[in-house]
Design a protein around this motif. Structure first.
Motif, PDB file in Angstrom:
ATOM      1  N   PHE A  95      -7.067   2.759  -2.407  1.00 16.37           N
ATOM      2  CA  PHE A  95      -6.500   3.003  -0.952  1.00 16.37           C
ATOM      3  C   PHE A  95      -6.812   4.275  -0.474  1.00 16.37           C
ATOM      4  O   PHE A  95      -7.299   5.284  -1.130  1.00 16.37           O
ATOM      5  N   SER A  98      -6.249  -0.819  -7.751  1.00 13.24           N
ATOM      6  CA  SER A  98      -6.665  -0.927  -6.117  1.00 13.24           C
ATOM      7  C   SER A  98      -6.643   0.151  -5.719  1.00 13.24           C
ATOM      8  O   SER A  98      -6.048   1.263  -6.212  1.00 13.24           O
ATOM      9  N   ASP A 141      -6.371  -0.412   2.429  1.00 11.94           N
ATOM     10  CA  ASP A 141      -7.011  -1.014   1.236  1.00 11.94           C
ATOM     11  C   ASP A 141      -8.347  -0.139   1.432  1.00 11.94           C
ATOM     12  O   ASP A 141      -8.937  -0.140   2.689  1.00 11.94           O
ATOM     13  N   VAL A 152       0.636  -1.338  -0.093  1.00  9.04           N
ATOM     14  CA  VAL A 152      -0.025  -0.060   0.036  1.00  9.04           C
ATOM     15  C   VAL A 152       0.868   1.304   0.168  1.00  9.04           C
ATOM     16  O   VAL A 152       1.935   1.236   0.390  1.00  9.04           O
TER      17      VAL A 152
END
Length: 214
Positions: A179, A177, A208, A56
């Motif tokens: 975040f 993704s 996340d 991340v």
């Protein structure tokens, strides 16, 4: 009225049928499992292999210079900057030293309001990148404006203002993704005749997040 018991021959046929069904189930169960694995493997294997190295973004530092709400104009004025780090964490054995982040976008949110458009960042690998946002965000009068005004008043009274920076990126050419980076700033204050002292956030990991911010 009486019911005759099944004949020995009928009982043998039933037992043979039950034994045949059980043997067939025992033989076909591994085949069913194998077929399921073959069907699911193309989609599951990349996730199983890449997820242990999933990384991340990290907020190295951030500053909040202005966060104020003009109720008459129903407008939120903001000025903040942050340094995002995309180092991908420690490398796994046999893999490259860092993961590559592509399609990176970042946008700040306060009290549910997106502060300006998302900023597109260059392709990154093992890098830190500064990002800044400043401007005035119009807020719809009514419930939205009241929510922003009350949130800001409450946080100022508490001494800290929380801003969320949403980041979207793909790692190593995989799926994108989302975040969420939560930045908590001391309330900026004015210094004697020499301008405002920004609130500073020392840094922290992002997490996340569920899709939907952008």
């Amino acid at each position: 009225m009486s019911t005759e018991p099944p004949s020995p021959e009928s009982q043998r046929r039933r037992q043979c049928a039950a034994a045949t069904a059980a043997a067939a189930a025992t033989c076909f169960a591994p085949v069913v499992v194998l077929l399921a694995v073959l069907v699911l493997a193309p989609s599951l294997l990349p996730r199983l292999l890449l997820r242990p190295h999933h990384a991340v973004p990290y907020v190295a530092s951030a500053e909040l210079r202005v966060m104020s709400f003009d109720a008459a104009a129903s407008a939120l004025k903001y000025n903040l900057s942050t340094v995002l780090r995309f180092d991908g964490g420690p490398p796994a054995p046999g893999l490259r030293s860092s993961r590559r982040f592509t399609g990176v976008r970042a946008a700040p949110f306060y009290a549910g309001q997106e502060l300006g458009a998302a900023v597109a960042l260059p392709e990154l690998a093992g890098a830190t990148v500064p990002v800044a946002w400043a401007g005035v965000q119009r807020v719809a009068p009514g419930r939205g404006a009241r929510a922003v005004a009350s949130a800001l008043a409450r946080e100022r009274a508490r001494g800290f203002i929380s801003v969320k920076v949403a980041v979207r990126a793909a790692q190593g050419g995989g799926e994108e993704s989302d975040f969420a980076c939560v930045l908590s700033f001391p309330v900026p204050h004015k210094r004697d005749g020499s301008g405002a002292v920004p609130g500073v956030f020392d840094g922290g990991s992002c997490a996340d997040a569920v899709r939907g911010e952008f």
